[in-house]
Scaffold this motif. Structure first.
Motif, PDB file in Angstrom:
ATOM      1  N   LYS A 198       4.570 -11.173 -76.498  1.00 33.31           N
ATOM      2  CA  LYS A 198       5.892 -11.013 -77.102  1.00 33.31           C
ATOM      3  C   LYS A 198       5.988 -11.782 -78.416  1.00 33.31           C
ATOM      4  CE  LYS A 198       8.354 -10.595 -72.658  1.00 33.31           C
ATOM      5  NZ  LYS A 198       9.295 -11.298 -71.730  1.00 33.31           N
ATOM      6  N   MET A 199       5.229 -12.868 -78.522  1.00 31.08           N
ATOM      7  CA  MET A 199       5.252 -13.711 -79.720  1.00 31.08           C
ATOM      8  C   MET A 199       4.280 -13.230 -80.792  1.00 31.08           C
ATOM      9  SD  MET A 199       5.310 -17.267 -77.530  1.00 31.08           S
ATOM     10  CE  MET A 199       5.254 -18.391 -78.913  1.00 31.08           C
ATOM     11  N   GLY A 200       3.540 -12.149 -80.487  1.00 29.85           N
ATOM     12  CA  GLY A 200       2.630 -11.584 -81.480  1.00 29.85           C
ATOM     13  C   GLY A 200       1.273 -12.242 -81.564  1.00 29.85           C
ATOM     14  N   ARG A 201       0.844 -12.906 -80.506  1.00 31.14           N
ATOM     15  CA  ARG A 201      -0.451 -13.583 -80.519  1.00 31.14           C
ATOM     16  C   ARG A 201      -1.553 -12.647 -80.030  1.00 31.14           C
ATOM     17  NH1 ARG A 201       1.239 -18.992 -80.631  1.00 31.14           N
ATOM     18  NH2 ARG A 201       3.328 -18.922 -81.535  1.00 31.14           N
ATOM     19  N   ASN A 202      -2.742 -12.820 -80.578  1.00 27.44           N
ATOM     20  CA  ASN A 202      -3.918 -12.096 -80.094  1.00 27.44           C
ATOM     21  C   ASN A 202      -4.427 -12.783 -78.829  1.00 27.44           C
ATOM     22  OD1 ASN A 202      -3.863 -10.375 -82.366  1.00 27.44           O
ATOM     23  ND2 ASN A 202      -5.025 -11.865 -83.557  1.00 27.44           N
ATOM     24  N   LEU A 203      -4.891 -11.990 -77.875  1.00 31.93           N
ATOM     25  CA  LEU A 203      -5.247 -12.541 -76.572  1.00 31.93           C
ATOM     26  C   LEU A 203      -6.663 -12.179 -76.163  1.00 31.93           C
ATOM     27  CD1 LEU A 203      -1.845 -11.725 -74.890  1.00 31.93           C
ATOM     28  CD2 LEU A 203      -2.735 -14.020 -75.299  1.00 31.93           C
ATOM     29  N   ALA A 204      -7.386 -13.191 -75.674  1.00 33.87           N
ATOM     30  CA  ALA A 204      -8.705 -13.010 -75.075  1.00 33.87           C
ATOM     31  C   ALA A 204      -8.546 -13.372 -73.606  1.00 33.87           C
ATOM     32  CB  ALA A 204      -9.721 -13.927 -75.758  1.00 33.87           C
ATOM     33  N   LEU A 205      -8.595 -12.368 -72.757  1.00 28.70           N
ATOM     34  CA  LEU A 205      -8.254 -12.546 -71.347  1.00 28.70           C
ATOM     35  C   LEU A 205      -9.477 -12.330 -70.466  1.00 28.70           C
ATOM     36  CD1 LEU A 205      -4.932 -10.494 -71.368  1.00 28.70           C
ATOM     37  CD2 LEU A 205      -5.232 -12.945 -71.826  1.00 28.70           C
ATOM     38  N   ASN A 261       0.894  -4.362 -82.030  1.00 30.01           N
ATOM     39  CA  ASN A 261       0.369  -4.998 -83.239  1.00 30.01           C
ATOM     40  C   ASN A 261      -0.566  -6.171 -82.957  1.00 30.01           C
ATOM     41  OD1 ASN A 261       1.909  -3.298 -85.011  1.00 30.01           O
ATOM     42  ND2 ASN A 261       3.716  -4.515 -84.479  1.00 30.01           N
ATOM     43  N   ILE A 262      -0.887  -6.405 -81.696  1.00 30.71           N
ATOM     44  CA  ILE A 262      -1.764  -7.510 -81.364  1.00 30.71           C
ATOM     45  C   ILE A 262      -3.124  -6.991 -80.904  1.00 30.71           C
ATOM     46  CG2 ILE A 262       0.157  -9.006 -80.724  1.00 30.71           C
ATOM     47  CD1 ILE A 262      -0.569  -8.487 -77.763  1.00 30.71           C
ATOM     48  N   GLN A 263      -4.115  -7.876 -80.917  1.00 27.50           N
ATOM     49  CA  GLN A 263      -5.419  -7.588 -80.344  1.00 27.50           C
ATOM     50  C   GLN A 263      -5.453  -8.133 -78.919  1.00 27.50           C
ATOM     51  OE1 GLN A 263      -7.839  -9.276 -83.884  1.00 27.50           O
ATOM     52  NE2 GLN A 263      -9.239  -7.873 -82.865  1.00 27.50           N
ATOM     53  N   VAL A 264      -5.971  -7.345 -77.999  1.00 26.24           N
ATOM     54  CA  VAL A 264      -6.162  -7.806 -76.622  1.00 26.24           C
ATOM     55  C   VAL A 264      -7.597  -7.506 -76.221  1.00 26.24           C
ATOM     56  CG1 VAL A 264      -5.431  -7.647 -74.222  1.00 26.24           C
ATOM     57  CG2 VAL A 264      -3.743  -7.369 -76.054  1.00 26.24           C
ATOM     58  N   LEU A 265      -8.383  -8.555 -76.045  1.00 23.27           N
ATOM     59  CA  LEU A 265      -9.762  -8.424 -75.600  1.00 23.27           C
ATOM     60  C   LEU A 265      -9.854  -8.855 -74.144  1.00 23.27           C
ATOM     61  CD1 LEU A 265     -11.623 -10.030 -78.652  1.00 23.27           C
ATOM     62  CD2 LEU A 265     -10.875  -7.653 -78.356  1.00 23.27           C
ATOM     63  N   ILE A 266     -10.646  -8.149 -73.354  1.00 24.94           N
ATOM     64  CA  ILE A 266     -10.791  -8.505 -71.943  1.00 24.94           C
ATOM     65  C   ILE A 266     -12.265  -8.554 -71.564  1.00 24.94           C
ATOM     66  CG2 ILE A 266      -8.540  -7.599 -71.252  1.00 24.94           C
ATOM     67  CD1 ILE A 266      -9.995  -5.117 -70.163  1.00 24.94           C
ATOM     68  N   LYS A 267     -12.602  -9.467 -70.657  1.00 20.65           N
ATOM     69  CA  LYS A 267     -13.965  -9.577 -70.142  1.00 20.65           C
ATOM     70  C   LYS A 267     -13.921 -10.082 -68.707  1.00 20.65           C
ATOM     71  CE  LYS A 267     -16.051 -10.682 -74.633  1.00 20.65           C
ATOM     72  NZ  LYS A 267     -16.758  -9.389 -74.801  1.00 20.65           N
ATOM     73  N   PRO A 268     -14.816  -9.584 -67.863  1.00 24.64           N
ATOM     74  CA  PRO A 268     -14.893 -10.140 -66.513  1.00 24.64           C
ATOM     75  C   PRO A 268     -15.498 -11.541 -66.551  1.00 24.64           C
ATOM     76  CG  PRO A 268     -16.669  -8.556 -66.858  1.00 24.64           C
ATOM     77  CD  PRO A 268     -15.793  -8.501 -68.082  1.00 24.64           C
ATOM     78  N   LEU A 269     -14.983 -12.434 -65.730  1.00 24.51           N
ATOM     79  CA  LEU A 269     -15.514 -13.800 -65.677  1.00 24.51           C
ATOM     80  C   LEU A 269     -15.215 -14.432 -64.332  1.00 24.51           C
ATOM     81  CD1 LEU A 269     -16.771 -16.343 -66.945  1.00 24.51           C
ATOM     82  CD2 LEU A 269     -14.475 -16.944 -67.771  1.00 24.51           C
ATOM     83  N   ASP A 270     -16.264 -14.912 -63.698  1.00 20.94           N
ATOM     84  CA  ASP A 270     -16.138 -15.781 -62.534  1.00 20.94           C
ATOM     85  C   ASP A 270     -16.397 -17.187 -63.045  1.00 20.94           C
ATOM     86  OD1 ASP A 270     -16.394 -17.317 -60.272  1.00 20.94           O
ATOM     87  OD2 ASP A 270     -17.747 -15.955 -59.223  1.00 20.94           O
ATOM     88  N   VAL A 271     -15.387 -18.037 -63.066  1.00 18.24           N
ATOM     89  CA  VAL A 271     -15.530 -19.360 -63.680  1.00 18.24           C
ATOM     90  C   VAL A 271     -16.526 -20.239 -62.940  1.00 18.24           C
ATOM     91  CG1 VAL A 271     -13.273 -19.371 -64.800  1.00 18.24           C
ATOM     92  CG2 VAL A 271     -13.497 -20.245 -62.447  1.00 18.24           C
ATOM     93  N   ASN A 272     -16.888 -19.864 -61.722  1.00 13.85           N
ATOM     94  CA  ASN A 272     -17.918 -20.616 -61.001  1.00 13.85           C
ATOM     95  C   ASN A 272     -19.329 -20.238 -61.451  1.00 13.85           C
ATOM     96  OD1 ASN A 272     -16.394 -22.350 -59.158  1.00 13.85           O
ATOM     97  ND2 ASN A 272     -15.664 -20.435 -58.294  1.00 13.85           N
TER      98      ASN A 272
END
Length: 249
Positions: free
Chosen positions: A25-32, A53-64
Motif C-alpha cells: 500500500k505504501m508503494g514499496r518493492n517486495l522480495a518475499l 506500480n510495485i515490483q514483487v519478487l517471490i522465491k521458495p525458501l526453507d530458512v532451516n
C-alpha cells in the motif's frame, strides 16, 4: 529515509503476509520468500492488484536450509539492485513442557526461530556491510521479556535470544548507516495462534500488522506493538511474580 526494496521471510501467511500488504500500500518493492511457493504466488497477485506500480519478487525458501538463505538473499539483491530492509520474520510455535516427550518439537522451534534467524541475519548483514546501508528488522515477541511454561517455554527462550542477538548486532554497527530494529509483537491473531481461544489484549492480523509496519518505519532500536497496552505492560511483565506469569500461559 525511504526503504524501497524490502525482503520479508515467512511471507506466505500470518504476520509476514500482513506486513507485505501494508508495505505494498505504501508503494514499496517486495522480495518475499517462504516454503509454500503456491501461497506466495497467490499473494503476489493480490499485492499487484493492490498496487500495480510495485515490483514483487517471490522465491521458495526453507530458512532451516542455511545455504539456501544466503543464495536467495543474494539473488534478490542482484535482481533489485539493492536490499534496503530485511525483515527476519519466519518462525514457528511448536513445543510442549520440557521433559514431557516433545524434544523433537522443541528442537524444531529452537532451530527455526533462532539458528535460522542467525543465518538470515548473517546473510542480510553481509549485504548491508557491502552496501554500507540497510535496515535489519528482527521479529521477536512480547514473550521475550520472561520465561513461560508449556508450549511457550522454548518459544519464549528463542525470542529472548533473538532480542539479545539484535542488540549485539546493533552495538557492532553503531555509528554506521546500518540500522537494527527489534519488534516485539503482543498478541496478534495469526496462524501460529489461531486455535488459542482466550488471549488477553489480542488484536486481529490487520491491526497488528499496521502497528508493526508503523514501528518498523520509525526504525527505533526496540518497539512493543501494538503500543497499547504493550509499551507499558512489558515493564510490568518483567517484574510480575511467577504465580501471575503461570496463569498467563
Amino acid at each position: 529515509m525511504v526503504r524501497q526494496n524490502i525482503l520479508i521471510t515467512g511471507a506466505s501467511s500470518g504476520l509476514g503476509k500482513g506486513m507485505a500488504i501494508e508495505f505494498a500500500k505504501m508503494g514499496r518493492n517486495l522480495a518475499l520468500c517462504a516454503r509454500r511457493i503456491e501461497r506466495l504466488e497467490e499473494l503476489k497477485s493480490e499485492l499487484l492488484a493492490l498496487n500495480p506500480n510495485i515490483q514483487v519478487l517471490i522465491k521458495p525458501l526453507d530458512v532451516n536450509n542455511h545455504e539456501q538463505v544466503f543464495s536467495v538473499f543474494n539473488e534478490f539483491k542482484e535482481e533489485l539492485g539493492t536490499l534496503d530492509r530485511v525483515i527476519v520474520n519466519a518462525g514457528m510455535g511448536k513445543g510442549a513442557s520440557i521433559g514431557t516427550g516433545y524434544f523433537h518439537a522443541n528442537k524444531q522451534t529452537a532451530e527455526t526461530n533462532f539458528i535460522a534467524a542467525i543465518a538470515q541475519c548473517e546473510a542480510a548483514m553481509e549485504i548491508f556491510r557491502a552496501q554500507n546501508s540497510g535496515h535489519l528488522v528482527n521479529i521477536s515477541s512480547i514473550s521475550a521479556v520472561r520465561g513461560f511454561r508449556r508450549a511457550m517455554t522454548v518459544y519464549a527462550a528463542t525470542k529472548a535470544a533473538l532480542t539479545s542477538l539484535s542488540e549485539g548486532i546493533r552495538i557492532d554497527v553503531m555509528n554506521t548507516p546500518i540500522q537494527i530494529t527489534c519488534i516485539h509483537p503482543g498478541f496478534i491473531r495469526s496462524e501460529i495462534n489461531d486455535k488459542v481461544e482466550k488471549v488477553p489484549f489480542i488484536v486481529d492480523t490487520e491491526t497488528g500488522c499496521k502497528a508493526m509496519v508503523s514501528a518498523i518505519e520509525k526504525e527505533k532500536a526496540n518497539a512493543f506493538v501494538p503500543s497499547y497496552p504493550w509499551a507499558i505492560l512489558h515493564w510490568f511483565l518483567r517484574v510480575a511474580p511467577l504465580s501471575l506469569i503461570r496463569k498467563m500461559s
